[in-house]
Enzyme design. Structure first.
Site, PDB file in Angstrom:
ATOM      1  N   CYS A   1      -2.301  38.617  27.698  1.00 23.32           N
ATOM      2  CA  CYS A   1      -1.988  40.045  27.844  1.00 23.32           C
ATOM      3  C   CYS A   1      -2.624  40.592  29.123  1.00 23.32           C
ATOM      4  O   CYS A   1      -1.989  41.330  29.875  1.00 23.32           O
ATOM      5  CB  CYS A   1      -2.531  40.846  26.667  1.00 23.32           C
TER       6      CYS A   1
ATOM      7  N   CYS B   1      -6.903  39.508  24.363  1.00 20.88           N
ATOM      8  CA  CYS B   1      -5.806  38.553  24.574  1.00 20.88           C
ATOM      9  C   CYS B   1      -5.684  38.231  26.065  1.00 20.88           C
ATOM     10  O   CYS B   1      -5.276  39.077  26.861  1.00 20.88           O
ATOM     11  CB  CYS B   1      -4.523  39.168  24.007  1.00 20.88           C
TER      12      CYS B   1
END
Ligand code: ZN
Length: 144
Positions: free
Chosen positions: A67, A64
């Site tokens: 993230c 991600c």
């Protein structure tokens, strides 16, 4: 409780009531709560079992991109507020049981716990100022 040092990963044991006293690592001497703790379900259970210091958890995954871009923001906040809050991160790819148990629908998601009670959660990679606001809200909430 038992906790792995965020700096050298060595397991440390100390009494729950000492969590607010700024415990240091028995191996490397650095503050145990000055970093972000990468936890699995056992580690998260240990952290939330104590109710003295709120725990803020970053649910993330390696694939991600938002993230990964949020990680330095979270790490900087952990350096600043270590001791008043415990910072932890859960890799939802490696710990799919936790993602399911906490019903994480999107990542990154930040969830705040006081003991085993969830105080709230927010999704998305927060800019530093918004993360700071969130932390201040949590600190006010738990000081009441
Ligand atoms: Zn250490």
């Amino acid at each position: 409780m038992q906790l792995n040092c965020p700096h050298c990963q060595k397991a440390n044991r100390f009494p729950d009531e000492r969590i607010g006293d700024g415990p240091t690592c028995g191996a490397c001497g650095q503050a145990l709560f000055s970093g972000v703790h990468a936890v699995d379900s056992t580690g998260l259970a240990a952290l939330t079992a104590q109710a003295r210091v709120p725990v803020i958890v970053d649910f993330w995954a390696p694939w991600c991109a938002p993230c990964r871009s949020f990680a330095p923001t979270f790490a900087a906040a952990a350096q600043k507020h270590g001791g008043r809050l415990v910072f932890a991160k859960v890799d939802t790819e490696a710990n799919q049981d936790l993602g399911a148990r906490f019903n994480i629908r999107s990542i990154p998601t930040l969830a705040v716990f006081s003991g085993t009670q969830e105080l709230g959660r927010t999704s998305g990679a927060l800019p530093p100022a918004q993360l700071e606001d969130l932390i201040q809200q949590v600190l006010q909430q738990v000081s009441k």
